[in-house]
Design a protein around this motif. Structure first.
Motif, PDB file in Angstrom:
ATOM      1  N   ALA A  94       1.026 -34.867  28.437  1.00 51.01           N
ATOM      2  CA  ALA A  94       1.199 -35.446  29.766  1.00 51.01           C
ATOM      3  C   ALA A  94       1.670 -34.398  30.766  1.00 51.01           C
ATOM      4  N   GLY A  95       2.553 -33.512  30.306  1.00 52.16           N
ATOM      5  CA  GLY A  95       3.021 -32.437  31.179  1.00 52.16           C
ATOM      6  C   GLY A  95       1.907 -31.497  31.580  1.00 52.16           C
ATOM      7  N   PHE A  96       0.995 -31.221  30.644  1.00 47.03           N
ATOM      8  CA  PHE A  96      -0.134 -30.346  30.968  1.00 47.03           C
ATOM      9  C   PHE A  96      -1.020 -30.994  32.030  1.00 47.03           C
ATOM     10  N   ILE A  97      -1.264 -32.314  31.909  1.00 48.54           N
ATOM     11  CA  ILE A  97      -2.091 -33.016  32.896  1.00 48.54           C
ATOM     12  C   ILE A  97      -1.417 -33.006  34.264  1.00 48.54           C
ATOM     13  N   LEU A  98      -0.107 -33.275  34.285  1.00 48.30           N
ATOM     14  CA  LEU A  98       0.615 -33.279  35.553  1.00 48.30           C
ATOM     15  C   LEU A  98       0.641 -31.890  36.188  1.00 48.30           C
ATOM     16  N   GLY A  99       0.605 -30.860  35.355  1.00 51.44           N
ATOM     17  CA  GLY A  99       0.619 -29.495  35.876  1.00 51.44           C
ATOM     18  C   GLY A  99      -0.726 -29.002  36.357  1.00 51.44           C
ATOM     19  N   SER A 100      -1.800 -29.716  36.012  1.00 53.03           N
ATOM     20  CA  SER A 100      -3.143 -29.336  36.443  1.00 53.03           C
ATOM     21  C   SER A 100      -3.565 -30.259  37.576  1.00 53.03           C
ATOM     22  N   ARG A 101      -3.645 -29.729  38.773  1.00 57.58           N
ATOM     23  CA  ARG A 101      -3.962 -30.567  39.931  1.00 57.58           C
ATOM     24  C   ARG A 101      -5.350 -31.178  39.819  1.00 57.58           C
ATOM     25  N   ALA A 102      -6.331 -30.413  39.317  1.00 57.56           N
ATOM     26  CA  ALA A 102      -7.701 -30.923  39.217  1.00 57.56           C
ATOM     27  C   ALA A 102      -7.788 -32.074  38.213  1.00 57.56           C
ATOM     28  N   ILE A 103      -7.211 -31.882  37.021  1.00 56.69           N
ATOM     29  CA  ILE A 103      -7.265 -32.945  36.010  1.00 56.69           C
ATOM     30  C   ILE A 103      -6.497 -34.168  36.480  1.00 56.69           C
ATOM     31  N   ARG A 104      -5.374 -33.950  37.145  1.00 62.21           N
ATOM     32  CA  ARG A 104      -4.588 -35.077  37.654  1.00 62.21           C
ATOM     33  C   ARG A 104      -5.390 -35.891  38.674  1.00 62.21           C
ATOM     34  N   ARG A 105      -6.109 -35.201  39.536  1.00 61.38           N
ATOM     35  CA  ARG A 105      -6.913 -35.909  40.535  1.00 61.38           C
ATOM     36  C   ARG A 105      -8.094 -36.632  39.899  1.00 61.38           C
ATOM     37  N   PHE A 106      -8.675 -36.025  38.875  1.00 60.87           N
ATOM     38  CA  PHE A 106      -9.765 -36.693  38.169  1.00 60.87           C
ATOM     39  C   PHE A 106      -9.271 -37.982  37.514  1.00 60.87           C
ATOM     40  N   CYS A 107      -8.068 -37.946  36.958  1.00 59.91           N
ATOM     41  CA  CYS A 107      -7.493 -39.145  36.336  1.00 59.91           C
ATOM     42  C   CYS A 107      -7.323 -40.263  37.360  1.00 59.91           C
ATOM     43  N   ILE A 108      -6.808 -39.913  38.534  1.00 58.54           N
ATOM     44  CA  ILE A 108      -6.621 -40.913  39.590  1.00 58.54           C
ATOM     45  C   ILE A 108      -7.964 -41.464  40.054  1.00 58.54           C
ATOM     46  N   PHE A 109      -8.934 -40.567  40.196  1.00 60.08           N
ATOM     47  CA  PHE A 109     -10.264 -40.980  40.631  1.00 60.08           C
ATOM     48  C   PHE A 109     -10.870 -41.987  39.669  1.00 60.08           C
ATOM     49  N   PHE A 110     -10.830 -41.695  38.368  1.00 61.30           N
ATOM     50  CA  PHE A 110     -11.416 -42.602  37.386  1.00 61.30           C
ATOM     51  C   PHE A 110     -10.585 -43.861  37.212  1.00 61.30           C
ATOM     52  N   LEU A 111      -9.278 -43.772  37.428  1.00 58.45           N
ATOM     53  CA  LEU A 111      -8.446 -44.972  37.384  1.00 58.45           C
ATOM     54  C   LEU A 111      -8.886 -45.963  38.446  1.00 58.45           C
ATOM     55  N   VAL A 112      -9.140 -45.466  39.650  1.00 57.59           N
ATOM     56  CA  VAL A 112      -9.601 -46.334  40.734  1.00 57.59           C
ATOM     57  C   VAL A 112     -10.985 -46.893  40.436  1.00 57.59           C
ATOM     58  N   ILE A 113     -11.879 -46.023  39.917  1.00 58.29           N
ATOM     59  CA  ILE A 113     -13.247 -46.458  39.622  1.00 58.29           C
ATOM     60  C   ILE A 113     -13.242 -47.572  38.578  1.00 58.29           C
ATOM     61  N   TYR A 114     -12.513 -47.349  37.478  1.00 56.01           N
ATOM     62  CA  TYR A 114     -12.520 -48.327  36.385  1.00 56.01           C
ATOM     63  C   TYR A 114     -11.780 -49.606  36.764  1.00 56.01           C
ATOM     64  N   ALA A 115     -10.718 -49.497  37.584  1.00 59.06           N
ATOM     65  CA  ALA A 115      -9.918 -50.670  37.908  1.00 59.06           C
ATOM     66  C   ALA A 115     -10.554 -51.542  38.986  1.00 59.06           C
ATOM     67  N   LEU A 116     -11.185 -50.915  39.984  1.00 59.19           N
ATOM     68  CA  LEU A 116     -11.684 -51.669  41.119  1.00 59.19           C
ATOM     69  C   LEU A 116     -13.188 -51.911  41.086  1.00 59.19           C
ATOM     70  N   ILE A 117     -13.949 -50.958  40.569  1.00 62.02           N
ATOM     71  CA  ILE A 117     -15.403 -51.057  40.651  1.00 62.02           C
ATOM     72  C   ILE A 117     -16.014 -51.584  39.358  1.00 62.02           C
ATOM     73  N   GLN A 118     -15.555 -51.078  38.202  1.00 64.11           N
ATOM     74  CA  GLN A 118     -16.158 -51.494  36.941  1.00 64.11           C
ATOM     75  C   GLN A 118     -16.084 -53.011  36.715  1.00 64.11           C
ATOM     76  N   PRO A 119     -14.936 -53.684  37.030  1.00 61.44           N
ATOM     77  CA  PRO A 119     -14.912 -55.143  36.843  1.00 61.44           C
ATOM     78  C   PRO A 119     -15.894 -55.901  37.730  1.00 61.44           C
ATOM     79  N   VAL A 120     -16.319 -55.268  38.841  1.00 59.74           N
ATOM     80  CA  VAL A 120     -17.325 -55.918  39.676  1.00 59.74           C
ATOM     81  C   VAL A 120     -18.601 -56.146  38.883  1.00 59.74           C
ATOM     82  N   PHE A 121     -18.979 -55.146  38.064  1.00 61.27           N
ATOM     83  CA  PHE A 121     -20.201 -55.264  37.282  1.00 61.27           C
ATOM     84  C   PHE A 121     -19.973 -56.043  35.988  1.00 61.27           C
ATOM     85  N   ALA A 122     -18.740 -56.044  35.488  1.00 67.88           N
ATOM     86  CA  ALA A 122     -18.474 -56.743  34.230  1.00 67.88           C
ATOM     87  C   ALA A 122     -18.133 -58.211  34.432  1.00 67.88           C
ATOM     88  N   VAL A 123     -17.538 -58.550  35.573  1.00 66.87           N
ATOM     89  CA  VAL A 123     -17.060 -59.918  35.796  1.00 66.87           C
ATOM     90  C   VAL A 123     -17.812 -60.605  36.938  1.00 66.87           C
TER      91      VAL A 123
END
Length: 308
Positions: free
Chosen positions: A123-152
């Motif tokens: 977790a510390g390595f992810i927090l220390g890498s700005r690019a990986i941290r931003r990718f995590c946030i990006f996919f969190l938003v995609i999976y939480a807000l957009i993916q359920p649109v197609f699944a539900v």
């Protein structure tokens, strides 16, 4: 007699759900390990192509498995299907044992604090890498807000607002998978030798903007009245847009996975992918739950799709 059959049905259903939970947990062990192992099996120049090939095979299995499963179920019955599925797991496990890669063994005891220390280090390595941290946030938003649109929401909209049968919805899902398959193949062919993920990411994000805009236009009541909500033309347009959206997601997913693999040292690899997967897909059940409560409260599926 009916009560006895109902009790047996409930018992079988609980057993099936329990087995599905176990399979999902085992996949949680398998997926980060294989993603962490891949950079040690292929060179850095071939990593993007290798990830694209794996994504293509995974998508292809998603296309073929329902067809094969339905044929086996019709011809042999459910017991034979479960038996064949179990044999496939044995073959997969046996094949994985034969893989040879460099693995550094170290002293590790699960009951000691080393497990949590290793997890915290990842977790510390992810927090220390700005690019990986931003990718995590990006996919969190995609999976939480957009993916359920197609699944539900999309299945409900398809059945309540569009006058197509369930068979047509199966064709729509097939189109999405074929688009993802095409996207993963194109990433491997066109960007397999690229040292940076920027070109593929740019194209993927651009395609997502275009396809989501086209998708929203198709959902307008004016579009439904002009094209008809039960015509072949409307279905073909909807399938084409969602197919391109599936391809766009592959233009983003494959290079991001390659970037994380290249940016992460081998000793952190599996831990990083475990945490990235947990963060990225952790929003899926909560997003689906929110959409489900909203739909039950009286908000229509059309509202969510137009908002999307």
């Amino acid at each position: 007699m009916m009560k006895k059959d109902q009790k047996r049905f409930n018992t079988n259903l609980l057993l099936l759900l329990a087995m599905q939970v176990i399979v999902s947990l085992l996949y949680g062990f398998f997926d980060p390990a294989t993603k962490g192992m891949l950079p040690q099996l292929v060179s850095g120049e071939e990593l993007t192509r290798a990830n694209a090939i794996l994504a293509s095979l995974r998508t292809l299995s998603g296309v073929l498995s329902p067809v094969i499963g339905a044929a086996l179920y019709t011809g042999l019955g459910i017991a034979a299907v479960f038996l064949i599925n179990g044999i496939s797991f044995l073959i997969s496990g046996s094949s994985s044992v034969l893989i040879r890669y460099q693995h550094t063994r170290r002293e590790f005891k699960l009951q000691e604090k080393g497990f949590w220390t290793d997890l915290a280090a990842g977790a510390g390595f992810i927090l220390g890498s700005r690019a990986i941290r931003r990718f995590c946030i990006f996919f969190l938003v995609i999976y939480a807000l957009i993916q359920p649109v197609f699944a539900v929401v999309l299945p409900l909209f398809f059945r309540s607002s569009l006058h197509y049968t369930d068979t047509w919805y199966g064709y729509l899902q097939m189109a999405i998978l074929l688009g993802a398959l095409l996207g993963s193949v194109l990433v491997g062919v066109v960007f397999g030798k690229e040292k940076e993920a920027t070109p593929s990411l740019f194209i993927g994000c651009f395609l997502q903007i275009v396809t989501t805009t086209a998708f929203a236009i198709l959902l307008f009541p004016r579009s439904l009245s002009l094209l008809g909500n039960d015509t072949v033309l409307y279905f073909m347009l909807l399938a084409a847009v969602l197919s391109f959206l599936g391809a766009a997601l592959m233009f983003v997913n494959v290079p991001v996975q390659t970037f994380i693999q290249k940016a992460t040292p081998n000793e952190y690899m599996s831990r990083v992918f475990s945490i990235v997967g947990m963060i990225s897909k952790g929003g899926m059940p909560f997003g689906a739950l929110i959409y489900g409560f909203a739909l039950n409260s009286g908000i229509s599926a059309d509202f969510f799709l137009c908002l999307f």
